[in-house]
Enzyme design. Structure first.
Site, PDB file in Angstrom:
ATOM      1  N   ASP A 118      -1.477  -0.883   6.150  1.00  0.00           N
ATOM      2  CA  ASP A 118      -1.107   0.267   7.613  1.00  0.00           C
ATOM      3  C   ASP A 118      -2.712   0.571   8.374  1.00  0.00           C
ATOM      4  OD1 ASP A 118      -1.825   3.791   7.157  1.00  0.00           O
ATOM      5  OD2 ASP A 118      -1.787   2.325   5.300  1.00  0.00           O
ATOM      6  N   ASP A 127       0.806  -1.305   0.200  1.00  0.00           N
ATOM      7  CA  ASP A 127      -0.027  -0.143   0.274  1.00  0.00           C
ATOM      8  C   ASP A 127       0.919   0.980  -0.507  1.00  0.00           C
ATOM      9  OD1 ASP A 127      -2.473   1.865   1.044  1.00  0.00           O
ATOM     10  OD2 ASP A 127      -1.876   1.797   2.240  1.00  0.00           O
ATOM     11  N   MET A 128       0.285   2.078  -0.298  1.00  0.00           N
ATOM     12  CA  MET A 128       1.468   3.234  -0.466  1.00  0.00           C
ATOM     13  C   MET A 128       0.886   4.574   0.882  1.00  0.00           C
ATOM     14  SD  MET A 128       1.642   6.800  -3.546  1.00  0.00           S
ATOM     15  CE  MET A 128       0.215   8.069  -2.917  1.00  0.00           C
ATOM     16  N   ASP A 129      -0.262   5.330   1.140  1.00  0.00           N
ATOM     17  CA  ASP A 129      -0.523   6.329   2.490  1.00  0.00           C
ATOM     18  C   ASP A 129      -0.518   5.178   3.470  1.00  0.00           C
ATOM     19  OD1 ASP A 129      -0.826   8.467   0.278  1.00  0.00           O
ATOM     20  OD2 ASP A 129      -2.328   7.619   0.012  1.00  0.00           O
TER      21      ASP A 129
END
Length: 206
Positions: free
Chosen positions: A171, A15-17
């Site tokens: 996250d 995942d990025m954010d």
């Protein structure tokens, strides 16, 4: 420090954010501005736990949860416009980036994010992360977003890797749910650290 056996996996999906990059403070500031503009209750924790979802989907869940109505298009517009003034504050999360660097050129590595492609691209480019990944999957590539499995399943397909051979880094609880819905094990990144390993229930033996 969390000990992980990477030899079990043939591909990694990040995942990025909030996972690869510390963008959540900027996103939450943007959400606060958008909610306050319309006189809505500001529950940043509610929004924060839905990191990885596209903004319109979070807006829909916000309306349903709080039983409020608002101009969704304007809220999304304000949130995006505010983030556009903040995105360059976003920084790498070293613990996650270190894993990607470790396996760059050795395993297929993907980003699977709920961000729009334009936002994903500018952040990864600005932080010199783009070349690290063999596959980039944004909200634009799938119709059903996290906690649905489509983002991660599409990434696995693009990497020609079976879902059960992919390890996801996330996250949020919704990201973890998406990974498990895709049949993948997941590492939760909390407070900038690889904090928890969650095996997909399908992989656990009695």
């Amino acid at each position: 420090m969390l000990e992980l056996d990477y030899s079990r996996y043939q591909a990694l999906i990040f995942d990025m954010d909030g996972t690869l990059v510390d963008s959540m403070p900027s996103h939450l500031k943007a959400w606060q501005a958008a909610l306050e503009e319309q006189g809505l209750p500001v529950d940043i924790d509610f929004v924060g736990k839905r990191g990885g979802m596209p903004t319109p989907k979070i807006a829909d869940e916000y309306a349903s949860h709080f039983g409020v109505s608002f101009d969704k298009d304007q809220l999304v517009k304000t949130k995006k416009a505010t983030f556009d003034t903040l995105w360059q504050e976003v920084a790498r999360i070293p613990a996650s980036v270190a894993v990607a660097e470790q396996f760059q050129g050795k395993l297929p590595i993907a980003v699977g994010t709920g961000a729009e492609r334009s936002n994903m691209q500018r952040i990864l480019d600005n932080l010199s992360l783009t070349e690290m990944f063999t596959t980039l999957v944004s909200a634009d590539e799938v119709k059903a977003h996290k906690p649905e499995p489509d983002t991660f399943l599409y990434a696995a397909k693009q990497m020609n890797t079976a879902p059960e051979q992919c390890l996801v880094f996330e996250d949020t609880p919704f990201g973890l749910q998406a990974a498990h819905n895709a049949g993948m094990d997941c590492v939760l990144v909390l407070d900038g650290q690889l904090a928890e390993f969650h095996a997909c229930p399908e992989h656990q033996t009695a």
